[in-house]
Design a protein around this motif. Sequence first.
Motif, PDB file in Angstrom:
ATOM      1  N   UNK A 119      -3.249   9.304  10.977  1.00 17.37           N
ATOM      2  CA  UNK A 119      -3.672   8.517  12.368  1.00 17.37           C
ATOM      3  C   UNK A 119      -4.272   7.377  11.705  1.00 17.37           C
ATOM      4  N   UNK A 120      -4.998   7.462  10.814  1.00 13.54           N
ATOM      5  CA  UNK A 120      -6.038   6.467  10.282  1.00 13.54           C
ATOM      6  C   UNK A 120      -5.252   5.270   9.739  1.00 13.54           C
ATOM      7  N   UNK A 121      -4.130   5.799   9.055  1.00 11.90           N
ATOM      8  CA  UNK A 121      -3.198   4.797   8.291  1.00 11.90           C
ATOM      9  C   UNK A 121      -2.521   4.142   9.330  1.00 11.90           C
ATOM     10  N   UNK A 122      -1.991   4.892   9.977  1.00 11.51           N
ATOM     11  CA  UNK A 122      -1.111   4.240  11.299  1.00 11.51           C
ATOM     12  C   UNK A 122      -1.743   3.457  11.919  1.00 11.51           C
ATOM     13  N   UNK A 182      -2.950  -1.844  14.117  1.00 10.47           N
ATOM     14  CA  UNK A 182      -4.165  -2.570  14.708  1.00 10.47           C
ATOM     15  C   UNK A 182      -3.961  -4.086  13.855  1.00 10.47           C
ATOM     16  N   UNK A 183      -3.732  -4.087  12.466  1.00  7.51           N
ATOM     17  CA  UNK A 183      -3.722  -5.191  11.855  1.00  7.51           C
ATOM     18  C   UNK A 183      -2.393  -6.133  12.231  1.00  7.51           C
ATOM     19  N   UNK A 184      -1.338  -5.375  12.583  1.00  7.79           N
ATOM     20  CA  UNK A 184      -0.308  -6.330  13.120  1.00  7.79           C
ATOM     21  C   UNK A 184      -0.640  -6.994  14.109  1.00  7.79           C
ATOM     22  N   UNK A 185      -1.283  -6.236  15.350  1.00  4.81           N
ATOM     23  CA  UNK A 185      -1.308  -6.644  16.686  1.00  4.81           C
ATOM     24  C   UNK A 185      -2.639  -7.881  16.452  1.00  4.81           C
ATOM     25  N   UNK A 186      -3.667  -7.574  15.500  1.00  3.44           N
ATOM     26  CA  UNK A 186      -4.551  -8.516  15.336  1.00  3.44           C
ATOM     27  C   UNK A 186      -3.958  -9.827  14.832  1.00  3.44           C
ATOM     28  N   UNK A 187      -3.082  -9.674  13.960  1.00  4.38           N
ATOM     29  CA  UNK A 187      -2.423 -10.728  13.497  1.00  4.38           C
ATOM     30  C   UNK A 187      -1.469 -11.682  14.498  1.00  4.38           C
ATOM     31  N   UNK A 221     -11.006   0.512  16.707  1.00 15.17           N
ATOM     32  CA  UNK A 221     -10.695   1.061  17.886  1.00 15.17           C
ATOM     33  C   UNK A 221      -9.050   1.737  17.751  1.00 15.17           C
ATOM     34  N   UNK A 222      -8.158   0.748  17.111  1.00 16.33           N
ATOM     35  CA  UNK A 222      -6.871   1.288  17.160  1.00 16.33           C
ATOM     36  C   UNK A 222      -7.064   2.505  16.009  1.00 16.33           C
ATOM     37  N   UNK A 223      -7.755   2.332  14.935  1.00 18.45           N
ATOM     38  CA  UNK A 223      -7.548   3.242  13.937  1.00 18.45           C
ATOM     39  C   UNK A 223      -8.196   4.634  14.451  1.00 18.45           C
ATOM     40  N   UNK A 224      -9.364   4.624  15.137  1.00 15.31           N
ATOM     41  CA  UNK A 224     -10.154   5.672  15.684  1.00 15.31           C
ATOM     42  C   UNK A 224      -9.138   6.449  16.703  1.00 15.31           C
TER      43      UNK A 224
END
Length: 116
Positions: free
Chosen positions: A31-34, A39-44, A59-62
């Motif tokens: 889950x952390x990796x996903x 999260x990185x994709x949405x932030x970009x 927040x995405x990771x947790x």
Amino acid sequence: MPPVPAGAGGMSGPSTVDKAKMGAMMGGSVGLIIGFIFGATNIIRFGPGPNGMLRTLGQYMLGSAATFGFFMSIGTTIRTESSPIVTEAFRQAQARSGRPMIMPLDRMRRKQEIRS
């Protein structure tokens, strides 16, 4: 974990709680990796928003780790549970023959046809 004492007899596997913890740890790490990837994709794509980049990514990771961990712990526990009767029959068969129990495929098909 400490090693199993030499005097402990019999073949015993991990307890149900150990299985749940193992499933939660596996699901949490996945889950952390996903969560990091999404999260990185949405932030970009959409920007970090009012919370900032690190808080949004966290927040995405947790959230993803908690969800994956919860369901993986339940799934691992359910998947690995077995009946005590079946476990005892397997243990007795292993003690008698000393080799793995393998049933031929055609014999299994015949048993399924009889039950149908």
